[in-house]
Design an enzyme around this catalytic site. Structure first.
Site, short mmCIF file in Angstrom:
data_model
loop_
_atom_site.label_atom_id
_atom_site.label_comp_id
_atom_site.label_asym_id
_atom_site.label_seq_id
_atom_site.Cartn_x
_atom_site.Cartn_y
_atom_site.Cartn_z
N GLY A 218 22.22 -1.40 33.91
CA GLY A 218 23.19 -1.56 32.96
C GLY A 218 22.92 -2.80 31.99
N PRO B 89 6.63 6.03 -1.57
CA PRO B 89 7.66 7.08 -0.91
C PRO B 89 6.91 8.35 -0.70
CG PRO B 89 8.68 5.87 -2.83
CD PRO B 89 7.33 5.37 -2.71
N GLU C 257 1.23 0.10 9.87
CA GLU C 257 -0.45 -0.04 9.69
C GLU C 257 -1.07 1.04 10.41
OE1 GLU C 257 -2.43 -3.76 9.93
OE2 GLU C 257 -0.80 -4.97 9.58
N ILE D 141 7.56 -2.32 2.68
CA ILE D 141 6.82 -3.77 2.37
C ILE D 141 7.30 -5.00 3.04
CG2 ILE D 141 5.78 -5.44 0.62
CD1 ILE D 141 4.98 -2.22 0.56
N GLY E 25 2.37 7.75 2.46
CA GLY E 25 2.40 6.96 3.70
C GLY E 25 1.18 6.78 4.49
N SER E 26 0.88 8.06 5.34
CA SER E 26 -0.55 8.33 5.98
C SER E 26 -1.36 8.57 4.78
CB SER E 26 -0.27 9.17 7.01
OG SER E 26 0.68 8.87 8.17
N LEU F 143 0.84 -1.08 0.05
CA LEU F 143 -0.03 -0.12 -0.04
C LEU F 143 0.90 1.33 -0.09
CD1 LEU F 143 -2.90 1.30 0.11
CD2 LEU F 143 -2.64 1.10 2.71
N GLN G 247 9.96 -1.39 47.21
CA GLN G 247 8.64 -0.89 46.59
C GLN G 247 8.70 -0.10 45.35
OE1 GLN G 247 6.42 2.60 49.05
NE2 GLN G 247 5.07 0.66 49.58
#
Length: 389
Positions: free
Chosen positions: A348, A135, A371, A164, A138-139, A132, A286
């Site tokens: 660490g 370049p 997605e 993809i 996208g959105s 889908l 705690q």
């Protein structure tokens, strides 16, 4: 009225789904998890995991029985993906992307197309990817430039797709292309393209922060001629099919996020009971307990909304769009927080590759992005809320 009613099954995971979880976990603990670090370190496709999932019928569990599949429902499929992701996020993209790639066929494909392409995936002879993004699209996927032009009994595709998942490994691709430039989103159609079709090629693998065992590449279409009957659904219906697909498959990304977070919590909880400072396990402090409590609380909240969304996916409820976006957004945000805190709990050591948590933290990040970014999910949710009021 009894205060304890063990027969009250509301909000309880059905026994068959609990059994599936146990079966997948056994496979993953034995044959997926042992390879996870190497798959990440070498950025290689998790072949051992694929072989193990294929042998147990967990590689594409969603495919209906009439096409040779296991016929798993949406909740069972989510649980499979969750459990694989707990062991190895890269490997969880095998069942997840097989569902993403084949969902357009299941939603809109002809019987002939389903019979041709679903059985090989069900057998594990082929995987299916979803093309889908581009370049410059996208959105804003409706701005795609890949074209498909009708030429007699063929369609001719030209263009490029980016980001993809499993590109180059998958045999089949659902490709969205513009068939009528004047109609914007209503001029987009969907097609099945095969890896071996003349004119199909792939870019170099992307060098990624996480999910390194799942190749991400560009896919190029250079005058690719495919039979006209490889169109998925009606001409001009492709974008609608793409969005309907994502309503269902955002649940699988939520499930992937759950699994990554569960793996991180499990490891961190075990570690803090063993690690001693000031003469006692750090689990006795705690401040550590509060972190673990918050991690577990977020995880369980994410699981509940994800499973509710999976149920809506299976039923095809009207509010699936909201719940799919909400589950994906909430679970992925929770996974990022939980994995980051898990790294912190190891101090660490958590920052080194000798322990799995830095990998899990890197893997979790992508669930907030693909997605549909979580910013886009919030747009989707807001539109659904406003449409109801």
């Amino acid at each position: 009225m009894s205060l304890n009613n063990p027969d009250f099954a509301v909000y309880e995971l059905p026994e068959e789904h609990q059994t599936i979880r146990e079966a997948v976990r056994a496979v993953c603990d034995g044959k997926v998890a042992p390879h996870a670090a190497e798959v990440d370190e070498k950025s290689v496709f998790p072949q051992e995991a694929y072989d193990a999932l294929r042998a147990s019928d967990f590689h594409a569990p969603h495919i209906p029985t009439e096409y040779g599949g296991a016929g798993a429902d949406a909740l069972a499929t989510a649980i499979v993906i969750e459990e694989v992701a707990r062991a190895c996020a890269s490997s969880s993209l095998i069942p997840a992307v097989n569902k993403l790639g084949t969902m357009p066929l299941l939603l809109a494909g002809s019987d002939e197309l389903k019979q041709a392409y679903l059985p090989p995936v069900a057998r594990g002879d082929a995987m299916f990817s979803y093309c889908l993004s581009e370049p410059e699209a996208g959105s804003d996927a409706a701005s795609m430039k890949t074209r498909a032009v009708r030429d007699g009994d063929f369609w001719v595709l030209d263009g490029a797709k980016r980001w993809i998942t499993n590109a180059g490994v998958s045999e089949y691709y659902t490709v969205f292309a513009v068939t009528d430039p004047e109609k914007r989103s209503k001029g987009i159609s969907a097609f099945v393209v095969e890896k071996g079709d003349e004119g199909v090629s792939f870019g170099a693998p992307e060098h990624k922060l996480g999910i390194k065992g799942s190749p991400t590449r560009e896919v190029y279409f250079d005058n690719v001629r495919i039979p006209a009957d490889r169109i998925i659904g009606a001409e001009g219906e492709g974008f609608k099919t793409a969005m309907r697909t994502l309503d269902h498959t955002r649940v699988t990304i939520a499930a992937q996020a759950l699994g990554i977070a569960q793996g991180a919590l499990d490891y961190a909880a075990g570690y803090v009971k063993e690690r001693k400072q000031f003469g006692k396990p750090i689990a006795d402090f705690q401040g550590i307990q509060f972190m673990l409590a918050d991690m577990a609380m977020k995880l369980e909240a994410a699981r509940q909304i994800t499973y509710a969304a999976a149920g809506k996916s299976e039923r095809g409820d009207d509010d699936l769009t909201f719940f799919g976006a909400a589950a994906k957004c909430y679970a992925s945000d929770a996974a990022m927080e939980i994995t980051t805190d898990a790294v912190q709990l190891l101090g660490g050591y958590g920052y080194t590759k000798d322990y799995p948590l830095e990998r899990m933290m890197r893997d979790a990040k992508i669930t907030q992005i693909y997605e549909g970014t979580n910013q886009v999910q919030r747009v989707v949710m807001a539109r659904q809320v406003l449409a109801r009021h």
